[in-house]
Structure formats: structure tokens, C-alpha cells
Design a protein around this motif. Structure first.
Motif, short mmCIF file in Angstrom:
data_model
loop_
_atom_site.label_atom_id
_atom_site.label_comp_id
_atom_site.label_asym_id
_atom_site.label_seq_id
_atom_site.Cartn_x
_atom_site.Cartn_y
_atom_site.Cartn_z
N SER A 234 25.25 10.27 5.51
CA SER A 234 26.48 10.31 4.71
C SER A 234 26.75 11.72 4.17
N ILE A 239 27.56 17.01 10.44
CA ILE A 239 28.79 16.34 10.89
C ILE A 239 30.01 17.18 10.52
N ASN A 251 34.93 10.54 7.03
CA ASN A 251 34.56 9.12 7.03
C ASN A 251 34.68 8.50 8.42
N THR A 254 31.82 9.62 10.55
CA THR A 254 30.56 9.07 10.05
C THR A 254 30.40 7.61 10.46
N HIS A 258 27.53 5.73 12.40
CA HIS A 258 26.85 4.56 11.84
C HIS A 258 26.80 3.43 12.87
#
Length: 288
Positions: A234, A239, A251, A254, A258
Motif C-alpha cells: 500500500s 508503484i 489506488n 495497487t 492486490h
């Protein structure tokens, strides 16, 4: 052979349980660990929750959004962060743990510290697991303390000293290196009597962007199928920096990562943005 993708079987379908202070927690469904930083200097949320009232309010928000675990951090470990002693960590924590436990008794609390003394304080306040970014390397008493408390212990791969934790090392094979480290450290923990171990490959700590992307692609080959994997990507710079973005603007990227690690068997996602990660978990479960 520690980590050859041709010889290791993926761990996607492994199921695990951990004993959190007498409470058996099943990890057959991935869990979200929500980050609660009690710090003025964390890289993306420093100063927001370092007083008791906003900390409790944020804990409630994380739980309502779907966090199964709250990871409480009294000290930032970003590059060039302020170094705190255990006494200063304990002072910063104050009554936050006990008050969360009183308000939200079903919440599982992880304490993010590399100090054995802070763990002892947290244990008396009611924590359910230890999240030690140092792998027991920054406090020689940590593994013994983990064994004494019998709390689940999160073992992270990191460089061997506090001063060098963020020094970038280009490993010949990052997956082999991380598995070698895990093998040595888990053997030591098991010999000392720690029964529940969770593995964290250590994204954001002393690894090149290329090696971290390689780890993302090879998550299924980490952990020997013996231990559940926690993934903490996170708002990490590997990233957002290549994309020229800020930690708060990645987001979408990410959540794609995930999903990739969930598909490879990750059991816990450590995140700032709980609602978004929870939706990713729901999408993953719908696909199974």
C-alpha cells in the motif's frame, strides 16, 4: 532447493489458522489489515492519527470498511524517519490499544514494532499479534519475547540493521534470497517455541523496483506452503515513482497488484485504503 519455480508447487489453495490470544482465526478467506499509524512522520498519513481521539475514530472507520486486523504503528519506518526508543513508542501508544479493545472487542490488533519491550507493553494491553519489520535483528530479545507471549509473529524480510534497512540491494535472485532468509528465521522461531508465523516479503525495504516486481510475479513461490503470506504494498514507492504519481494516486494500480497476489495465495493484505482492498477481495472470491 529453496525457490525454483519449476519445482515448487504454488500455495494458492493452502488454508491456515492462527491462534490470536486464544482465539482461533481462520485464514481460508483473505483478511484485510488496516494501517493505523500513531506517528507525526509517516510518509502518507503522518500526523493524522497521532492523538487518541482521531486514532480511535480512524480505527472505527477501518473496521467498518472491512478490516479484520488493525496494525498499530507507533514509529515510522520510512526513509529518514525519526528514530524512537521503546520508551518513546510506549508513551506514544498510551491507552490507544486498551481503548480500541474496549470499544471494539472483536477487533484483532497487531502491534508494529521491532522492540521486545514495546511488545510486552502491548501484550499487557491486549494485542493479538506482533508485526516486527526487523525479523528479530534490531532487538535480540524479540524472538524470546514472541515465544513467551505465544502471539502470532509476522516475520518480514529486511536488511540486517536499522541504519541499512532502506539501502537498495540488487539480489542475484530475490525470491531465492527471501526464501533463504525465511528458512533460517522460521527455523529459529520454531526452535524457540513460536507456533504461529506469518511471512512478509518486505516490499519497500531495501529492494530495487525490478526485484519488487519480480516478487509480485513470484508470490506463489514464497513461504514453503507452511506459513501464510502477508503482502504490504500500500502506497509504496516502487508503484508510484515509476508512474510519476503520488502515494495517494495509485489506488487502481495497487488493487490490480492486490488481485495478482491474492490469485497466488496471499492471505493478508496490509493496506491504508481498506474499502478498496475489501472490494478487491470480494472480486477475488467471486472469481474462485
Amino acid at each position: 532447493m529453496l525457490s525454483n519455480p519449476q519445482t515448487l508447487k504454488p500455495s494458492n489453495y493452502q488454508t491456515y489458522s492462527i491462534n490470536c490470544n486464544g482465539r482461533l482465526v481462520q485464514l481460508d478467506t483473505p483478511k484485510i489489515m488496516g494501517i493505523l499509524n500513531l506517528t507525526p512522520d509517516s510518509f502518507s498519513d503522518g500526523g493524522k492519527f497521532n492523538d487518541e481521539k482521531p486514532a480511535l475514530e480512524h480505527a472505527e472507520k477501518l473496521l467498518k470498511e472491512g478490516a479484520g486486523i488493525l496494525d498499530i504503528g507507533p514509529q515510522s519506518t520510512r526513509p529518514n524517519a525519526e528514530f524512537l526508543t521503546s520508551e518513546e513508542e510506549i508513551k506514544r501508544i498510551g491507552n490507544v490499544i486498551s481503548k480500541i479493545k474496549k470499544e471494539f472487542p472483536e477487533a484483532l490488533i497487531s502491534l508494529d514494532t521491532f522492540y521486545a519491550e514495546t511488545v510486552r507493553f502491548g501484550f499487557n494491553e491486549g494485542i493479538d499479534m506482533i508485526n516486527d519489520i526487523s525479523g528479530g535483528q534490531y532487538d535480540e530479545k524479540m524472538f524470546d519475547t514472541a515465544a513467551e507471549t505465544q502471539l502470532p509473529y509476522i516475520l518480514m524480510h529486511v536488511n540486517s540493521s536499522y541504519e541499512t534497512m532502506h539501502d537498495k540491494i540488487k539480489f542475484e535472485d530475490i525470491t531465492l534470497e527471501v526464501n533463504r532468509y525465511f528458512s533460517e528465521k522460521t527455523n529459529e522461531l520454531l526452535q524457540k517455541g513460536v507456533k504461529d508465523i506469518i511471512l512478509d516479503p518486505g516490499f519497500g525495504f531495501g529492494k530495487t523496483v525490478e526485484d519488487q516486481m519480480k516478487m509480485i510475479n513470484e508470490v506463489e513461490y514464497l513461504g514453503f506452503e507452511k506459513f501464510p503470506l502477508l503482502i504490504g504494498i500500500s502506497r509504496k514507492s516502487f508503484i508510484y515513482k515509476p508512474l510519476g504519481k503520488s502515494p495517494l494516486d495509485i489506488n487502481e494500480e495497487t488493487q490490480k497488484l492486490h488481485m495478482k497476489v491474492l490469485e497466488q495465495g496471499a492471505k493478508i493484505l496490509r493496506v491504508h485504503d481498506v474499502a478498496e482492498a475489501q472490494e478487491t477481495v470480494h472480486q477475488f472470491l467471486r472469481k474462485k
